[in-house]
Design a protein around this motif. Structure first.
Motif, PDB file in Angstrom:
ATOM      1  N   MET A   7      66.437  81.606  59.730  1.00  0.00           N
ATOM      2  CA  MET A   7      66.833  82.934  59.288  1.00  0.00           C
ATOM      3  C   MET A   7      66.391  84.040  60.219  1.00  0.00           C
ATOM      4  SD  MET A   7      64.392  83.801  56.158  1.00  0.00           S
ATOM      5  CE  MET A   7      65.115  85.425  56.211  1.00  0.00           C
ATOM      6  N   GLU A  22      60.980  84.348  55.258  1.00  0.00           N
ATOM      7  CA  GLU A  22      62.048  84.903  54.424  1.00  0.00           C
ATOM      8  C   GLU A  22      61.587  86.065  53.553  1.00  0.00           C
ATOM      9  OE1 GLU A  22      65.718  83.521  51.608  1.00  0.00           O
ATOM     10  OE2 GLU A  22      64.369  82.001  52.437  1.00  0.00           O
ATOM     11  N   ARG A  26      62.969  89.868  54.007  1.00  0.00           N
ATOM     12  CA  ARG A  26      63.719  90.480  52.899  1.00  0.00           C
ATOM     13  C   ARG A  26      63.058  91.775  52.433  1.00  0.00           C
ATOM     14  NH1 ARG A  26      67.786  87.515  50.641  1.00  0.00           N
ATOM     15  NH2 ARG A  26      67.723  85.304  51.155  1.00  0.00           N
ATOM     16  N   TYR A  36      70.375  92.192  52.923  1.00  0.00           N
ATOM     17  CA  TYR A  36      70.234  90.932  53.653  1.00  0.00           C
ATOM     18  C   TYR A  36      70.462  89.772  52.692  1.00  0.00           C
ATOM     19  CZ  TYR A  36      68.391  86.974  56.103  1.00  0.00           C
ATOM     20  OH  TYR A  36      68.285  85.741  56.671  1.00  0.00           O
ATOM     21  N   GLU A  37      71.390  88.906  53.055  1.00  0.00           N
ATOM     22  CA  GLU A  37      71.673  87.729  52.240  1.00  0.00           C
ATOM     23  C   GLU A  37      71.831  86.530  53.157  1.00  0.00           C
ATOM     24  OE1 GLU A  37      74.997  88.617  49.664  1.00  0.00           O
ATOM     25  OE2 GLU A  37      74.039  90.431  48.925  1.00  0.00           O
ATOM     26  N   HIS A  38      72.029  85.363  52.561  1.00  0.00           N
ATOM     27  CA  HIS A  38      72.135  84.151  53.373  1.00  0.00           C
ATOM     28  C   HIS A  38      73.243  83.260  52.818  1.00  0.00           C
ATOM     29  CE1 HIS A  38      70.199  82.036  56.650  1.00  0.00           C
ATOM     30  NE2 HIS A  38      70.508  80.920  56.025  1.00  0.00           N
ATOM     31  N   TRP A  39      74.081  82.746  53.717  1.00  0.00           N
ATOM     32  CA  TRP A  39      75.123  81.790  53.336  1.00  0.00           C
ATOM     33  C   TRP A  39      74.696  80.396  53.767  1.00  0.00           C
ATOM     34  CZ3 TRP A  39      80.322  84.400  55.280  1.00  0.00           C
ATOM     35  CH2 TRP A  39      80.583  85.525  54.469  1.00  0.00           C
ATOM     36  N   ASN A  40      75.164  79.397  53.024  1.00  0.00           N
ATOM     37  CA  ASN A  40      74.851  78.005  53.334  1.00  0.00           C
ATOM     38  C   ASN A  40      75.751  77.509  54.466  1.00  0.00           C
ATOM     39  OD1 ASN A  40      74.432  75.291  53.472  1.00  0.00           O
ATOM     40  ND2 ASN A  40      75.255  74.830  51.438  1.00  0.00           N
ATOM     41  N   LEU A 137      69.602  87.721  64.480  1.00  0.00           N
ATOM     42  CA  LEU A 137      70.378  87.012  63.462  1.00  0.00           C
ATOM     43  C   LEU A 137      70.799  85.626  63.925  1.00  0.00           C
ATOM     44  CD1 LEU A 137      72.532  90.115  62.644  1.00  0.00           C
ATOM     45  CD2 LEU A 137      70.803  89.125  61.138  1.00  0.00           C
ATOM     46  N   GLY A 140      74.325  81.974  59.217  1.00  0.00           N
ATOM     47  CA  GLY A 140      73.974  82.048  57.797  1.00  0.00           C
ATOM     48  C   GLY A 140      73.443  83.405  57.391  1.00  0.00           C
ATOM     49  N   ASP A 141      72.988  84.199  58.360  1.00  0.00           N
ATOM     50  CA  ASP A 141      72.465  85.527  58.043  1.00  0.00           C
ATOM     51  C   ASP A 141      73.609  86.496  57.768  1.00  0.00           C
ATOM     52  OD1 ASP A 141      69.729  84.961  58.310  1.00  0.00           O
ATOM     53  OD2 ASP A 141      69.810  85.241  60.481  1.00  0.00           O
TER      54      ASP A 141
END
Length: 184
Positions: A7, A22, A26, A36-40, A137, A140-141
């Motif tokens: 991340m 993390e 955050r 700020y979010e995270h995708w798989n 970044l 996933g970020d």
């Protein structure tokens, strides 16, 4: 095997302090009003994640794979249109593009990027006590710079990125340059 860093990390430009982990990342971004979010990323085939010459069909596949995440963001934040951008050494005029990117500017709407391949860096003006900071970044970020916040986005040393961009208006991301003496 190279270490996979899962991340974003942050560097405060005035002090060179690095923020990792993390929760810390955050909390810092939240305090700066940066979403700020995270995708798989396991959903995305390696052939797409490591291909910096994507065809239009490839780009559509990426948007289809992350359709649920994109529509969720759009519903919460009012985005109406989205696309995929890819930049690498093979991009025509890449150096000219980067020069244009690397000027501090603002937008009348927030600027959101979901990194799905390669790496990128947002340089953002924080609160007065922080000053400018870098957000490094990884795939996933997902990050959103608030409207009217001075910032710019550029590539890292690998000069490769694939990102999903979301917009509220087709012309909402028109950049207004900012000559900021505090930026260095």
């Amino acid at each position: 095997r190279k270490r996979v860093r899962a991340m974003a990390e942050i560097v405060i430009r005035n002090t060179n302090e690095r923020i990792t982990g993390e929760e810390n990342v955050r909390e810092f971004l939240n305090n700066q009003e940066v979403v700020y979010e995270h995708w798989n990323m396991e959903k995305l085939p390696a052939a797409l994640q490591e291909n910096f010459k994507l065809s239009d069909d490839d780009k559509k596949r990426i948007l289809d794979i992350f359709d649920v995440e994109i529509r969720d963001l759009a519903a919460r934040r009012g985005y109406k249109i989205w696309d995929v951008i890819t930049l690498s050494e093979s991009t025509p005029n890449i150096e000219d593009l980067l020069k244009k990117f690397e000027e501090v500017h603002t937008h009348s709407e927030d600027e959101i990027r979901a990194i799905v391949g390669g790496k990128g860096i947002f340089i953002i003006k924080g609160s007065d006590d922080v000053g400018y900071f870098n957000v490094e970044l990884e795939p996933g970020d997902v990050i959103s710079v608030p409207e009217n916040t001075p910032h710019f986005f550029t590539l890292m040393e690998n000069k490769q990125i694939i990102a999903v961009r979301l917009f509220i208006e087709e012309n909402g991301w028109v950049a207004t340059p900012v000559a900021d003496p505090q930026f260095q």
